[in-house]
Design an enzyme around this catalytic site. Structure first.
Site, PDB file in Angstrom:
ATOM      1  N   LEU A  77      64.526  37.154   4.179  1.00 37.65           N
ATOM      2  CA  LEU A  77      65.322  36.666   3.050  1.00 37.65           C
ATOM      3  C   LEU A  77      64.576  35.521   2.377  1.00 37.65           C
ATOM      4  O   LEU A  77      64.223  34.530   3.025  1.00 37.65           O
ATOM      5  CB  LEU A  77      66.694  36.169   3.510  1.00 37.65           C
ATOM      6  CG  LEU A  77      67.557  37.126   4.324  1.00 37.65           C
ATOM      7  CD1 LEU A  77      68.956  36.511   4.544  1.00 37.65           C
ATOM      8  CD2 LEU A  77      67.682  38.479   3.657  1.00 37.65           C
TER       9      LEU A  77
ATOM     10  N   VAL B 197      65.072  34.103   7.742  1.00 40.02           N
ATOM     11  CA  VAL B 197      65.452  33.401   6.523  1.00 40.02           C
ATOM     12  C   VAL B 197      64.346  32.384   6.248  1.00 40.02           C
ATOM     13  O   VAL B 197      64.023  31.568   7.115  1.00 40.02           O
ATOM     14  CB  VAL B 197      66.803  32.688   6.721  1.00 40.02           C
ATOM     15  CG1 VAL B 197      67.203  31.913   5.478  1.00 40.02           C
ATOM     16  CG2 VAL B 197      67.882  33.705   7.099  1.00 40.02           C
ATOM     17  N   CYS B 198      63.751  32.438   5.072  1.00 46.81           N
ATOM     18  CA  CYS B 198      62.645  31.529   4.749  1.00 46.81           C
ATOM     19  C   CYS B 198      63.114  30.084   4.793  1.00 46.81           C
ATOM     20  O   CYS B 198      64.071  29.701   4.102  1.00 46.81           O
ATOM     21  CB  CYS B 198      62.089  31.835   3.360  1.00 46.81           C
ATOM     22  SG  CYS B 198      60.906  30.590   2.808  1.00 46.81           S
ATOM     23  N   ILE B 199      62.432  29.262   5.562  1.00 46.45           N
ATOM     24  CA  ILE B 199      62.895  27.885   5.773  1.00 46.45           C
ATOM     25  C   ILE B 199      62.886  27.071   4.481  1.00 46.45           C
ATOM     26  O   ILE B 199      63.825  26.324   4.202  1.00 46.45           O
ATOM     27  CB  ILE B 199      62.081  27.186   6.895  1.00 46.45           C
ATOM     28  CG1 ILE B 199      62.660  25.808   7.192  1.00 46.45           C
ATOM     29  CG2 ILE B 199      60.593  27.079   6.562  1.00 46.45           C
ATOM     30  CD1 ILE B 199      62.212  25.226   8.516  1.00 46.45           C
TER      31      ILE B 199
ATOM     32  N   ALA C  53      65.755  28.151   2.324  1.00 42.94           N
ATOM     33  CA  ALA C  53      67.050  27.880   2.945  1.00 42.94           C
ATOM     34  C   ALA C  53      67.427  26.403   2.884  1.00 42.94           C
ATOM     35  O   ALA C  53      68.567  26.054   2.544  1.00 42.94           O
ATOM     36  CB  ALA C  53      67.033  28.357   4.397  1.00 42.94           C
TER      37      ALA C  53
END
Lengths: 115, 91, 138, 115, 138, 91
Positions: E45, E83-85, E88
């Site tokens: 994501l 989930v891409c840090i 996010a």
């Protein structure tokens, strides 16, 4: 105050048009005179035969069908955009009035909303 | 009553054309955000045209780069434009 | 130059921070409105702009923390800020009341933002002298 | 695997281009051959004299200046789009190679990313 | 019809639920990939799609709860979802570790989604047979 | 190797034209989401063209409405297209 809600986005692909419709219905629900203008790919909101079951979404033509119940004054539709998308004013899902889009058309409204 | 049109989309965005088709000769057009790029393009713009200076500067558009008939305004100037009319359209 | 009559403004933001310029452009405009002697009746967050009210947003330390910056502006100038309930619930922005109603593990609404319906927006557009929208660019 | 990151959006107005650049730099950082193609309003990423201080944003031309450090192979720029935005290849903020956009150009890469 | 060799897929979603069709289109595609006998190596994501991993999203009861639906799909088929840090944190999607690091009052990451860096995406694109993106329409 | 181009933007979106300019004669073009509206328009499309049936149905586009050279496929067909090539571009 008379308001015009402009829908220039295709249905289903994004939520912007839907949220614009919600705003228009709210104005009507609070007894503010409001009309909608469909232009560009937005004219596809009025296409008959929509079935979004496979997308797990609500039928947007049906949602728009509630316009009269909420007290929306008129649905206007850009006749050039209708032609571009092979639509005819006689076969739309809700009764709409074909118009030519011009500065004069927008000039008839106090508040114009284009989400 | 003349209108103030505020457009923030890039010139290749479909909404940019929708906006231009709504601008009457007596109206004012304010270019903000990505729309300030139109200030260097050959396409003629309708109405009295301004561009927001913070957005021009971010994108490297110096006064010499932009079309002669486009005014540069700051946020105080933006507020002044909204004093002049209540018909304000954000595209 | 003689000042014209003070005007009241309703500002609607529809673009999210770190995705669109909308919250930044709206803030600079809001500051200029107050500097010009006008009043802001209310700020209304609609669509993706509800993320501006998330207390969990953590921008890198060298970037503006838009939630905190907006929150301070609203407190300083006592401007009411409404987050549209329909937009907020779908996007996971909740106050304590909605957290309980939907039985979620947390709430994440930054004060002084408050959750309410589109009626607040209708009231703003009807009663303010000026209404402006700050949209995303896409 | 050779990758091409296509940037067709104007700088500053939205974060999509920035996130595409981050992806391109990540590929390069992991030793994957990657080039960038700027087209449409995206060519404005390469304009000299950008100053985003008033927007509280970082200078994107400077960010792009790190391309060589990350090991990005080439910055390509659509020469038609350059002309449309009154830009010249000699006065860009980073050295870029003008190209004519065509199916053949895209065909030279295995992985094409357009955010 | 004889089946061709089974392929591995990396799917990247970049559009948010209730804003774009991306999470729905990606899910139908993912189901068809598995029905065809292929494998999904991972789902990543990026950008606004990180909101798909928010445990606080509350759609009206007559609309799909995309976070739960995706979460069940991932659990059932044991597909890792990252989930891409960077995406996010800016957008206020945090796990417990990031909550502590940034001293926020809550975390809101739905399992089995996990937070990690773009390296996971690079690894996916390099090692999978096919990489597909699901973008928003705007 | 031929490419599979997947486009989900409406025909008036700038990206839609960027996509068309990238499609070679031997490529395949798949219209999804808002892009299926292009299936009723007069503009010619390059390559071998398919449209996703779920998106056509949502928008009320019956088989009789769409251009004769455009194939209707479901998600199983979409997966088949991705089996045929590893050069897949999502616009």
């Amino acid at each position: 105050m008379t308001a015009l809600v402009v829908i220039d986005r295709a249905p289903y692909g994004d939520w912007r048009g839907r949220e614009a419709v919600d705003m228009g219905f709210s104005l009507a629900a609070f007894d503010q005179p409001v009309s909608f203008l469909f232009t560009g790919p937005g004219v596809n909101w009025l296409r008959m035969g929509q079935d979004a079951t496979e997308l797990s979404q609500k039928n947007l033509a049906r949602q728009l069908g509630a316009a009269a119940i909420f007290g929306v004054e008129a649905l206007l539709v850009d006749h050039k955009a209708l032609a571009a998308y092979q639509l005819s004013v006689d076969t739309l899902s809700s009764p709409a009035q074909p118009v030519t889009v011009s500065p004069g058309l927008y000039g008839q409204y106090d508040h114009i909303l284009c989400l | 009553m003349p209108s103030l049109h505020i457009v923030n989309k890039a010139p290749d965005h479909a909404r940019f054309q929708t906006c231009l088709a709504a601008v009457a000769d007596e109206d004012t057009l304010l270019l903000t955000e990505n729309a300030v790029l139109a200030a260097v393009m050959a396409q003629g713009l309708p109405g009295t045209v301004f561009a927001l200076s913070a957005d021009l500067e971010a994108r490297g558009l110096a006064p010499a780069d932009i079309m002669a008939n486009i005014g540069r305004i700051d946020f105080a100037g933006f507020v002044s434009l909204t004093e002049a009319t209540s018909r304000i359209i954000s595209w | 130059m003689p000042k014209t009559t003070a005007l009241s403004f309703t500002l609607i933001i529809t673009g999210a921070p770190y995705v669109s310029q909308a919250p930044q452009t709206a803030l600079e405009f809001a500051r200029a409105v107050i500097a010009a002697g006008h009043r802001i009746d209310r700020v209304f967050l609609y669509g993706d702009a509800v993320h501006l009210a998330s207390t969990l947003a953590c921008a890198p330390s060298d970037e503006p923390q838009w939630t905190q910056i907006w929150s301070e502006f609203l407190e300083t100038h006592r401007v009411p800020a409404i987050v549209c309930i329909a937009s907020a619930l779908r996007r996971g922005v909740l106050d304590e009341k909605e957290q309980k109603r939907y039985q979620r593990p947390a709430h994440n609404l930054e004060p002084p933002f408050e959750i309410a319906g589109l009626g607040e927006w209708v009231e703003g557009t009807v009663s303010s002298d000026r209404t402006l929208y700050f949209h995303p660019t896409d």
